[in-house]
Scaffold this motif. Structure first.
Motif, PDB file in Angstrom:
ATOM      1  N   VAL A 158      -8.867   4.140  11.763  1.00  0.00           N
ATOM      2  CA  VAL A 158      -8.010   2.833  11.512  1.00  0.00           C
ATOM      3  C   VAL A 158      -6.484   2.924  10.995  1.00  0.00           C
ATOM      4  O   VAL A 158      -5.759   3.696  10.324  1.00  0.00           O
ATOM      5  CB  VAL A 158      -8.592   2.444   9.463  1.00  0.00           C
ATOM      6  N   ALA A 159      -5.740   1.483  11.235  1.00  0.00           N
ATOM      7  CA  ALA A 159      -4.323   1.593  11.186  1.00  0.00           C
ATOM      8  C   ALA A 159      -4.490  -0.007  10.587  1.00  0.00           C
ATOM      9  O   ALA A 159      -3.772  -0.996  11.399  1.00  0.00           O
ATOM     10  CB  ALA A 159      -3.672   1.093  12.744  1.00  0.00           C
ATOM     11  N   PRO A 160      -4.019   0.669   9.108  1.00  0.00           N
ATOM     12  CA  PRO A 160      -4.072  -0.536   8.204  1.00  0.00           C
ATOM     13  C   PRO A 160      -3.214  -1.634   7.995  1.00  0.00           C
ATOM     14  O   PRO A 160      -3.183  -2.547   8.164  1.00  0.00           O
ATOM     15  CB  PRO A 160      -4.601   0.095   7.048  1.00  0.00           C
ATOM     16  N   LEU A 161      -2.001  -1.533   8.349  1.00  0.00           N
ATOM     17  CA  LEU A 161      -0.285  -1.932   8.288  1.00  0.00           C
ATOM     18  C   LEU A 161      -0.210  -2.768   9.636  1.00  0.00           C
ATOM     19  O   LEU A 161      -0.307  -1.930  10.493  1.00  0.00           O
ATOM     20  CB  LEU A 161       0.694  -1.165   8.216  1.00  0.00           C
ATOM     21  N   GLU A 162       0.592  -3.976   9.731  1.00  0.00           N
ATOM     22  CA  GLU A 162       1.134  -4.492  11.110  1.00  0.00           C
ATOM     23  C   GLU A 162       1.756  -2.902  11.594  1.00  0.00           C
ATOM     24  O   GLU A 162       1.582  -3.467  13.034  1.00  0.00           O
ATOM     25  CB  GLU A 162       1.622  -5.573  11.244  1.00  0.00           C
ATOM     26  N   HIS A 177      -8.099  -1.616  14.687  1.00  0.00           N
ATOM     27  CA  HIS A 177      -6.452  -2.960  13.545  1.00  0.00           C
ATOM     28  C   HIS A 177      -7.460  -4.181  13.666  1.00  0.00           C
ATOM     29  O   HIS A 177      -6.908  -5.104  13.106  1.00  0.00           O
ATOM     30  CB  HIS A 177      -5.588  -2.383  14.355  1.00  0.00           C
ATOM     31  N   THR A 178      -8.684  -4.321  14.114  1.00  0.00           N
ATOM     32  CA  THR A 178      -9.427  -5.395  13.068  1.00  0.00           C
ATOM     33  C   THR A 178      -9.485  -5.742  11.807  1.00  0.00           C
ATOM     34  O   THR A 178      -9.581  -4.619  11.196  1.00  0.00           O
ATOM     35  CB  THR A 178     -11.083  -5.588  13.517  1.00  0.00           C
ATOM     36  N   PRO A 179      -9.412  -7.129  11.753  1.00  0.00           N
ATOM     37  CA  PRO A 179      -9.099  -6.806   9.951  1.00  0.00           C
ATOM     38  C   PRO A 179     -10.461  -6.938   9.023  1.00  0.00           C
ATOM     39  O   PRO A 179      -9.766  -6.296   8.368  1.00  0.00           O
ATOM     40  CB  PRO A 179      -9.192  -8.357  10.120  1.00  0.00           C
ATOM     41  N   VAL A 180     -11.291  -6.749   9.745  1.00  0.00           N
ATOM     42  CA  VAL A 180     -12.721  -5.980   8.240  1.00  0.00           C
ATOM     43  C   VAL A 180     -12.489  -4.864   8.174  1.00  0.00           C
ATOM     44  O   VAL A 180     -12.369  -4.488   6.778  1.00  0.00           O
ATOM     45  CB  VAL A 180     -13.948  -6.302   9.061  1.00  0.00           C
ATOM     46  N   GLU A 181     -11.297  -4.204   9.632  1.00  0.00           N
ATOM     47  CA  GLU A 181     -11.454  -1.893   8.853  1.00  0.00           C
ATOM     48  C   GLU A 181     -10.531  -2.232   8.310  1.00  0.00           C
ATOM     49  O   GLU A 181     -10.560  -1.768   7.462  1.00  0.00           O
ATOM     50  CB  GLU A 181     -10.880  -1.724  10.399  1.00  0.00           C
ATOM     51  N   GLU A 214       8.860  -0.353   9.230  1.00  0.00           N
ATOM     52  CA  GLU A 214       8.898   0.239  10.386  1.00  0.00           C
ATOM     53  C   GLU A 214       7.886   0.961  11.066  1.00  0.00           C
ATOM     54  O   GLU A 214       6.611   1.350   9.290  1.00  0.00           O
ATOM     55  CB  GLU A 214       9.956   1.800   9.439  1.00  0.00           C
ATOM     56  N   LYS A 215       8.194   0.902  12.295  1.00  0.00           N
ATOM     57  CA  LYS A 215       6.568   0.825  13.144  1.00  0.00           C
ATOM     58  C   LYS A 215       6.390   2.881  12.816  1.00  0.00           C
ATOM     59  O   LYS A 215       7.390   4.085  12.701  1.00  0.00           O
ATOM     60  CB  LYS A 215       6.771   1.052  14.075  1.00  0.00           C
ATOM     61  N   VAL A 216       5.217   3.254  12.552  1.00  0.00           N
ATOM     62  CA  VAL A 216       5.196   4.764  12.508  1.00  0.00           C
ATOM     63  C   VAL A 216       3.676   4.565  13.063  1.00  0.00           C
ATOM     64  O   VAL A 216       2.781   4.270  12.877  1.00  0.00           O
ATOM     65  CB  VAL A 216       5.475   5.739  11.249  1.00  0.00           C
ATOM     66  N   PHE A 217       3.373   5.727  14.164  1.00  0.00           N
ATOM     67  CA  PHE A 217       2.790   6.255  14.762  1.00  0.00           C
ATOM     68  C   PHE A 217       1.898   7.715  14.566  1.00  0.00           C
ATOM     69  O   PHE A 217       2.642   8.516  14.268  1.00  0.00           O
ATOM     70  CB  PHE A 217       2.217   5.657  16.462  1.00  0.00           C
ATOM     71  N   THR A 218       0.398   8.259  14.853  1.00  0.00           N
ATOM     72  CA  THR A 218       0.074   9.745  14.770  1.00  0.00           C
ATOM     73  C   THR A 218      -0.471   9.807  15.956  1.00  0.00           C
ATOM     74  O   THR A 218      -1.086  11.218  16.374  1.00  0.00           O
ATOM     75  CB  THR A 218      -0.754   9.544  13.326  1.00  0.00           C
ATOM     76  N   TRP A 219      -0.748   8.992  17.126  1.00  0.00           N
ATOM     77  CA  TRP A 219      -1.735   8.994  18.624  1.00  0.00           C
ATOM     78  C   TRP A 219      -1.226   7.625  19.016  1.00  0.00           C
ATOM     79  O   TRP A 219      -0.918   6.680  19.451  1.00  0.00           O
ATOM     80  CB  TRP A 219      -3.074   7.875  17.924  1.00  0.00           C
ATOM     81  N   TRP A 220      -1.692   8.813  20.701  1.00  0.00           N
ATOM     82  CA  TRP A 220      -1.233   7.991  21.220  1.00  0.00           C
ATOM     83  C   TRP A 220      -2.141   8.141  22.871  1.00  0.00           C
ATOM     84  O   TRP A 220      -2.283   9.401  23.072  1.00  0.00           O
ATOM     85  CB  TRP A 220       0.021   8.477  22.367  1.00  0.00           C
ATOM     86  N   SER A 221      -2.153   7.197  23.646  1.00  0.00           N
ATOM     87  CA  SER A 221      -3.451   7.149  24.516  1.00  0.00           C
ATOM     88  C   SER A 221      -3.286   8.226  25.432  1.00  0.00           C
ATOM     89  O   SER A 221      -1.759   8.378  26.129  1.00  0.00           O
ATOM     90  CB  SER A 221      -4.161   6.339  24.944  1.00  0.00           C
ATOM     91  N   TYR A 222      -4.166   8.862  26.021  1.00  0.00           N
ATOM     92  CA  TYR A 222      -3.921  10.312  27.410  1.00  0.00           C
ATOM     93  C   TYR A 222      -3.642   9.057  28.840  1.00  0.00           C
ATOM     94  O   TYR A 222      -2.969   9.582  28.742  1.00  0.00           O
ATOM     95  CB  TYR A 222      -4.967  10.833  27.571  1.00  0.00           C
ATOM     96  N   ASP A 231       5.337   4.325  24.032  1.00  0.00           N
ATOM     97  CA  ASP A 231       4.936   3.616  22.902  1.00  0.00           C
ATOM     98  C   ASP A 231       4.109   3.155  22.177  1.00  0.00           C
ATOM     99  O   ASP A 231       4.273   2.525  21.747  1.00  0.00           O
ATOM    100  CB  ASP A 231       6.680   3.803  22.192  1.00  0.00           C
ATOM    101  N   ARG A 232       3.184   3.202  23.451  1.00  0.00           N
ATOM    102  CA  ARG A 232       1.908   2.203  22.532  1.00  0.00           C
ATOM    103  C   ARG A 232       0.938   2.579  21.926  1.00  0.00           C
ATOM    104  O   ARG A 232      -0.034   3.757  21.929  1.00  0.00           O
ATOM    105  CB  ARG A 232       1.232   1.789  23.522  1.00  0.00           C
ATOM    106  N   GLY A 233       1.190   3.577  20.498  1.00  0.00           N
ATOM    107  CA  GLY A 233       0.508   4.670  19.598  1.00  0.00           C
ATOM    108  C   GLY A 233       0.472   3.220  18.595  1.00  0.00           C
ATOM    109  O   GLY A 233       0.295   2.478  17.745  1.00  0.00           O
ATOM    110  N   ARG A 234      -0.537   4.241  17.572  1.00  0.00           N
ATOM    111  CA  ARG A 234      -1.290   3.428  16.368  1.00  0.00           C
ATOM    112  C   ARG A 234      -1.612   4.715  15.510  1.00  0.00           C
ATOM    113  O   ARG A 234      -1.495   5.738  15.795  1.00  0.00           O
ATOM    114  CB  ARG A 234      -3.007   3.404  16.736  1.00  0.00           C
ATOM    115  N   ARG A 235      -1.467   4.534  13.676  1.00  0.00           N
ATOM    116  CA  ARG A 235      -1.429   5.313  12.458  1.00  0.00           C
ATOM    117  C   ARG A 235      -2.836   5.723  12.850  1.00  0.00           C
ATOM    118  O   ARG A 235      -3.548   4.904  11.864  1.00  0.00           O
ATOM    119  CB  ARG A 235      -0.168   4.835  11.685  1.00  0.00           C
TER     120      ARG A 235
END
Length: 277
Positions: A158-162, A177-181, A214-222, A231-235
DNA sequence: ATGGTGGTTAGACCA
Protein backbone atom coordinates in the motif's frame (compact mmCIF):
# COMPACT_ATOMS: atom_id res chain seq x y z
CA UNK A 1 25.34 1.55 19.66
CA UNK A 2 23.98 1.83 16.08
CA UNK A 3 21.75 -0.98 14.85
CA UNK A 4 20.72 -1.04 11.19
CA UNK A 5 17.51 -2.69 10.02
CA UNK A 6 16.50 -3.04 6.37
CA UNK A 7 13.56 -4.49 4.47
CA UNK A 8 13.66 -5.82 0.94
CA UNK A 9 11.21 -7.71 -1.26
CA UNK A 10 13.79 -9.73 -3.16
CA UNK A 11 11.38 -11.56 -5.54
CA UNK A 12 13.10 -14.94 -5.00
CA UNK A 13 15.98 -15.12 -2.54
CA UNK A 14 17.73 -17.77 -4.65
CA UNK A 15 17.76 -15.50 -7.71
CA UNK A 16 19.06 -12.61 -5.62
CA UNK A 17 21.97 -14.19 -3.73
CA UNK A 18 24.56 -11.91 -5.34
CA UNK A 19 22.47 -8.81 -4.71
CA UNK A 20 21.87 -9.68 -1.05
CA UNK A 21 25.59 -10.32 -0.57
CA UNK A 22 26.45 -7.00 -2.21
CA UNK A 23 23.86 -5.07 -0.20
CA UNK A 24 25.15 -6.63 3.03
CA UNK A 25 28.71 -5.71 2.10
CA UNK A 26 27.95 -2.13 1.08
CA UNK A 27 25.62 -1.16 3.93
CA UNK A 28 26.75 -3.31 6.89
CA UNK A 29 23.09 -3.89 7.74
CA UNK A 30 22.61 -5.82 11.00
CA UNK A 31 19.09 -7.13 10.42
CA UNK A 32 17.65 -7.75 6.96
CA UNK A 33 13.94 -8.51 6.56
CA UNK A 34 13.13 -10.29 3.30
CA UNK A 35 9.82 -10.86 1.52
CA UNK A 36 8.89 -13.03 -1.45
CA UNK A 37 11.68 -15.48 -0.75
CA UNK A 38 9.71 -18.06 -2.80
CA UNK A 39 11.38 -21.09 -1.30
CA UNK A 40 10.58 -23.80 1.26
CA UNK A 41 12.62 -23.77 4.48
CA UNK A 42 14.57 -26.91 3.55
CA UNK A 43 15.83 -25.25 0.36
CA UNK A 44 16.59 -21.82 1.87
CA UNK A 45 20.21 -20.75 1.11
CA UNK A 46 21.32 -20.93 4.75
CA UNK A 47 25.01 -21.32 3.95
CA UNK A 48 25.14 -18.48 1.41
CA UNK A 49 23.39 -16.11 3.80
CA UNK A 50 25.65 -17.17 6.67
CA UNK A 51 28.67 -16.38 4.49
CA UNK A 52 27.03 -13.05 3.61
CA UNK A 53 27.29 -12.20 7.32
CA UNK A 54 23.91 -13.39 8.63
CA UNK A 55 24.42 -16.55 10.70
CA UNK A 56 21.11 -16.04 12.54
CA UNK A 57 18.06 -16.66 10.38
CA UNK A 58 14.32 -16.84 11.01
CA UNK A 59 12.61 -18.21 7.91
CA UNK A 60 9.05 -19.02 6.90
CA UNK A 61 8.77 -20.15 3.30
CA UNK A 62 6.58 -22.11 0.93
CA UNK A 63 6.91 -23.42 -2.59
CA UNK A 64 6.75 -20.88 -5.38
CA UNK A 65 5.04 -17.92 -3.71
CA UNK A 66 5.30 -15.57 -0.73
CA UNK A 67 7.83 -16.41 1.97
CA UNK A 68 9.45 -14.12 4.56
CA UNK A 69 12.70 -14.17 6.50
CA UNK A 70 14.76 -12.23 9.03
CA UNK A 71 18.52 -12.45 8.50
CA UNK A 72 20.70 -11.18 11.33
CA UNK A 73 24.28 -10.64 12.42
CA UNK A 74 23.03 -10.78 16.01
CA UNK A 75 21.37 -13.66 17.82
CA UNK A 76 17.61 -14.12 17.40
CA UNK A 77 15.17 -15.41 20.01
CA UNK A 78 11.43 -16.04 20.28
CA UNK A 79 10.96 -16.65 16.56
CA UNK A 80 7.25 -16.77 15.66
CA UNK A 81 5.32 -17.25 12.43
CA UNK A 82 1.84 -15.70 12.27
CA UNK A 83 -0.68 -17.72 10.21
CA UNK A 84 -3.00 -14.86 9.38
CA UNK A 85 -6.63 -15.67 8.52
CA UNK A 86 -5.83 -19.35 9.00
CA UNK A 87 -4.00 -19.57 5.70
CA UNK A 88 -0.50 -20.31 6.89
CA UNK A 89 0.82 -18.67 3.73
CA UNK A 90 4.18 -17.43 5.03
CA UNK A 91 3.59 -13.69 5.16
CA UNK A 92 4.76 -12.80 8.67
CA UNK A 93 7.69 -13.84 10.85
CA UNK A 94 9.00 -11.98 13.90
CA UNK A 95 11.83 -12.40 16.39
CA UNK A 96 13.75 -10.65 19.16
CA UNK A 97 17.18 -9.39 18.16
CA UNK A 98 19.96 -9.01 20.72
CA UNK A 99 20.85 -5.29 20.68
CA UNK A 100 22.29 -3.08 23.41
CA UNK A 101 20.64 -3.08 26.80
CA UNK A 102 17.47 -4.86 25.71
CA UNK A 103 16.30 -6.84 22.68
CA UNK A 104 14.61 -5.32 19.67
CA UNK A 105 11.48 -7.00 18.32
CA UNK A 106 11.59 -7.15 14.52
CA UNK A 107 8.77 -8.14 12.17
CA UNK A 108 9.10 -9.10 8.50
CA UNK A 109 5.68 -8.71 6.89
CA UNK A 110 4.30 -9.34 3.40
CA UNK A 111 0.77 -8.01 2.87
CA UNK A 112 -1.21 -9.61 -0.01
CA UNK A 113 -0.90 -7.68 -3.27
CA UNK A 114 -4.62 -7.90 -3.98
CA UNK A 115 -4.85 -8.58 -7.71
CA UNK A 116 -6.05 -6.10 -10.32
CA UNK A 117 -9.77 -5.39 -9.87
CA UNK A 118 -10.36 -2.89 -7.04
CA UNK A 119 -13.87 -4.23 -6.38
CA UNK A 120 -13.67 -6.59 -3.37
CA UNK A 121 -17.06 -8.09 -4.32
CA UNK A 122 -15.71 -9.20 -7.68
CA UNK A 123 -12.07 -9.81 -6.71
CA UNK A 124 -11.45 -12.26 -3.86
CA UNK A 125 -7.75 -11.33 -3.78
CA UNK A 126 -8.60 -7.73 -2.93
CA UNK A 127 -11.16 -8.89 -0.34
CA UNK A 128 -8.39 -11.03 1.20
CA UNK A 129 -6.02 -8.06 1.28
CA UNK A 130 -8.57 -5.87 3.07
CA UNK A 131 -9.38 -8.66 5.56
CA UNK A 132 -5.65 -9.16 6.17
CA UNK A 133 -5.17 -5.47 6.99
CA UNK A 134 -8.18 -5.62 9.34
CA UNK A 135 -6.80 -8.71 11.08
CA UNK A 136 -3.47 -6.96 11.74
CA UNK A 137 -5.21 -4.13 13.61
CA UNK A 138 -5.34 -5.41 17.21
CA UNK A 139 -1.99 -7.21 16.88
CA UNK A 140 -0.15 -4.09 15.72
CA UNK A 141 -1.98 -1.78 18.14
CA UNK A 142 -0.78 -3.92 21.06
CA UNK A 143 2.82 -3.70 19.82
CA UNK A 144 2.61 0.04 19.17
CA UNK A 145 1.88 0.53 22.86
CA UNK A 146 4.32 -2.11 24.14
CA UNK A 147 7.45 -1.26 26.15
CA UNK A 148 9.48 -3.57 23.89
CA UNK A 149 11.26 -1.50 21.22
CA UNK A 150 9.72 -2.79 17.99
CA UNK A 151 10.21 -2.48 14.23
CA UNK A 152 7.60 -3.57 11.69
CA UNK A 153 9.24 -3.86 8.29
CA UNK A 154 8.00 -5.20 5.02
CA UNK A 155 6.20 -5.01 1.74
CA UNK A 156 2.84 -3.66 2.86
CA UNK A 157 1.66 -3.35 -0.76
CA UNK A 158 0.00 0.00 0.00
CA UNK A 159 1.24 3.49 -0.89
CA UNK A 160 -0.61 5.62 1.69
CA UNK A 161 0.37 9.21 0.83
CA UNK A 162 -0.31 11.10 -2.39
CA UNK A 163 3.45 11.50 -2.75
CA UNK A 164 3.98 7.75 -2.38
CA UNK A 165 2.99 7.24 -6.03
CA UNK A 166 4.07 8.78 -9.32
CA UNK A 167 0.52 10.03 -10.03
CA UNK A 168 -2.05 10.26 -7.27
CA UNK A 169 -4.77 11.03 -9.82
CA UNK A 170 -4.00 8.18 -12.19
CA UNK A 171 -3.61 5.57 -9.45
CA UNK A 172 -6.80 6.42 -7.57
CA UNK A 173 -8.46 3.20 -8.74
CA UNK A 174 -5.29 1.14 -8.94
CA UNK A 175 -4.73 -1.41 -6.18
CA UNK A 176 -2.01 -0.24 -3.73
CA UNK A 177 -3.35 3.33 -3.83
CA UNK A 178 -7.15 3.02 -3.59
CA UNK A 179 -8.82 5.11 -0.84
CA UNK A 180 -9.99 2.05 1.13
CA UNK A 181 -6.45 0.60 1.40
CA UNK A 182 -4.86 3.93 2.19
CA UNK A 183 -7.42 4.48 4.97
CA UNK A 184 -6.80 1.04 6.42
CA UNK A 185 -3.03 1.54 6.41
CA UNK A 186 -3.38 4.93 8.08
CA UNK A 187 -5.62 3.31 10.71
CA UNK A 188 -2.96 0.66 11.36
CA UNK A 189 -0.34 3.40 11.71
CA UNK A 190 -2.51 5.36 14.14
CA UNK A 191 -2.90 2.14 16.21
CA UNK A 192 -6.08 3.29 17.88
CA UNK A 193 -7.51 0.44 19.92
CA UNK A 194 -10.79 0.38 21.85
CA UNK A 195 -9.06 2.35 24.60
CA UNK A 196 -7.88 5.17 22.34
CA UNK A 197 -4.50 5.78 20.73
CA UNK A 198 -2.05 3.01 21.63
CA UNK A 199 1.28 4.55 22.55
CA UNK A 200 0.90 7.34 20.00
CA UNK A 201 0.91 4.95 17.05
CA UNK A 202 3.71 4.03 14.69
CA UNK A 203 6.43 6.28 13.31
CA UNK A 204 6.92 6.00 9.54
CA UNK A 205 10.73 5.83 9.57
CA UNK A 206 11.37 6.93 6.00
CA UNK A 207 9.00 9.90 6.25
CA UNK A 208 10.96 11.20 9.24
CA UNK A 209 13.74 11.93 6.74
CA UNK A 210 11.84 12.56 3.48
CA UNK A 211 9.31 15.44 3.66
CA UNK A 212 5.68 14.45 3.07
CA UNK A 213 5.44 16.71 0.00
CA UNK A 214 8.36 14.97 -1.70
CA UNK A 215 7.82 11.88 -3.85
CA UNK A 216 9.70 8.76 -2.78
CA UNK A 217 9.30 5.24 -4.13
CA UNK A 218 10.54 1.73 -3.33
CA UNK A 219 9.06 -0.24 -6.28
CA UNK A 220 9.22 0.21 -10.02
CA UNK A 221 7.51 -2.20 -12.43
CA UNK A 222 9.65 -4.49 -14.57
CA UNK A 223 7.43 -3.43 -17.48
CA UNK A 224 9.26 -0.23 -18.29
CA UNK A 225 12.05 0.13 -20.81
CA UNK A 226 13.84 2.63 -18.58
CA UNK A 227 12.48 2.51 -15.03
CA UNK A 228 14.49 5.50 -13.83
CA UNK A 229 13.60 7.74 -16.77
CA UNK A 230 9.90 6.86 -16.50
CA UNK A 231 10.06 6.92 -12.67
CA UNK A 232 6.53 5.56 -12.41
CA UNK A 233 7.16 4.14 -8.96
CA UNK A 234 5.27 3.54 -5.75
CA UNK A 235 6.28 3.37 -2.06
CA UNK A 236 5.10 -0.10 -1.05
CA UNK A 237 7.85 -1.05 1.41
CA UNK A 238 7.82 0.46 4.88
CA UNK A 239 9.63 0.52 8.20
CA UNK A 240 7.45 1.37 11.17
CA UNK A 241 8.82 2.07 14.65
CA UNK A 242 6.89 2.03 17.91
CA UNK A 243 7.06 4.78 20.54
CA UNK A 244 9.50 2.80 22.69
CA UNK A 245 12.04 2.89 19.83
CA UNK A 246 11.18 6.09 17.94
CA UNK A 247 13.56 8.33 19.95
CA UNK A 248 16.45 6.08 18.84
CA UNK A 249 15.72 6.44 15.10
CA UNK A 250 18.62 8.37 13.55
CA UNK A 251 18.38 7.74 9.78
CA UNK A 252 16.33 6.13 7.02
CA UNK A 253 16.65 5.95 3.23
CA UNK A 254 15.65 4.03 0.11
CA UNK A 255 18.54 2.29 -1.65
CA UNK A 256 17.24 2.87 -5.16
CA UNK A 257 20.72 2.29 -6.63
CA UNK A 258 20.06 -1.41 -5.97
CA UNK A 259 17.26 -1.32 -8.58
CA UNK A 260 20.01 -0.62 -11.15
CA UNK A 261 22.14 -3.64 -10.29
CA UNK A 262 22.17 -6.55 -12.77
CA UNK A 263 19.06 -8.77 -12.64
CA UNK A 264 17.36 -6.71 -9.92
CA UNK A 265 14.25 -7.26 -7.86
CA UNK A 266 11.47 -4.84 -8.79
CA UNK A 267 11.69 -3.56 -5.17
CA UNK A 268 14.54 -1.53 -3.66
CA UNK A 269 15.60 -1.99 -0.01
CA UNK A 270 14.65 0.51 2.69
CA UNK A 271 17.12 0.94 5.55
CA UNK A 272 16.81 2.53 8.99
CA UNK A 273 19.42 3.15 11.69
CA UNK A 274 18.79 3.18 15.44
CA UNK A 275 21.05 4.44 18.21
CA UNK A 276 20.14 1.98 20.93
CA UNK A 277 21.35 2.40 24.50
C1' DA B 1 -7.39 0.33 -25.12
C1' DT B 2 -3.59 -2.69 -24.70
C1' DG B 3 0.67 -4.75 -23.52
C1' DG B 4 4.70 -4.33 -21.66
C1' DT B 5 8.67 -8.03 -17.76
C1' DG B 6 10.06 -11.28 -14.37
C1' DG B 7 9.94 -15.75 -11.04
C1' DT B 8 8.42 -20.35 -10.41
C1' DT B 9 7.90 -24.12 -12.80
C1' DA B 10 6.29 -27.07 -16.73
C1' DG B 11 0.84 -24.79 -18.02
C1' DA B 12 -0.52 -21.53 -15.48
C1' DC B 13 -0.29 -18.53 -11.56
C1' DC B 14 1.43 -14.54 -9.26
C1' DA B 15 3.38 -9.95 -8.92
Amino acid sequence: MPVTVATWNVNSVRKRLDQVRRFARETAVDVLCLQETKVTNDLFPVEAMTEAGFPYQAIAGMKGYNGVAILSRRPLAEVRVEPWLGRDDCRHVHARVAAGARPLEVHSLYVPAGGDDPDPEANPKFAHKLAFLDALGPFLAARAAADVPTVVAGDLNVAPLETDVWSHERLNRVITHTPVERDKLKDLMAAEGAGGPAGGGWTDALRRFVPADEKVFTWWSYRAADWRAADRGRRLDHIWVNAALAPALSFAAVHDEVRDWPEPSDHAPVRAVFEVP
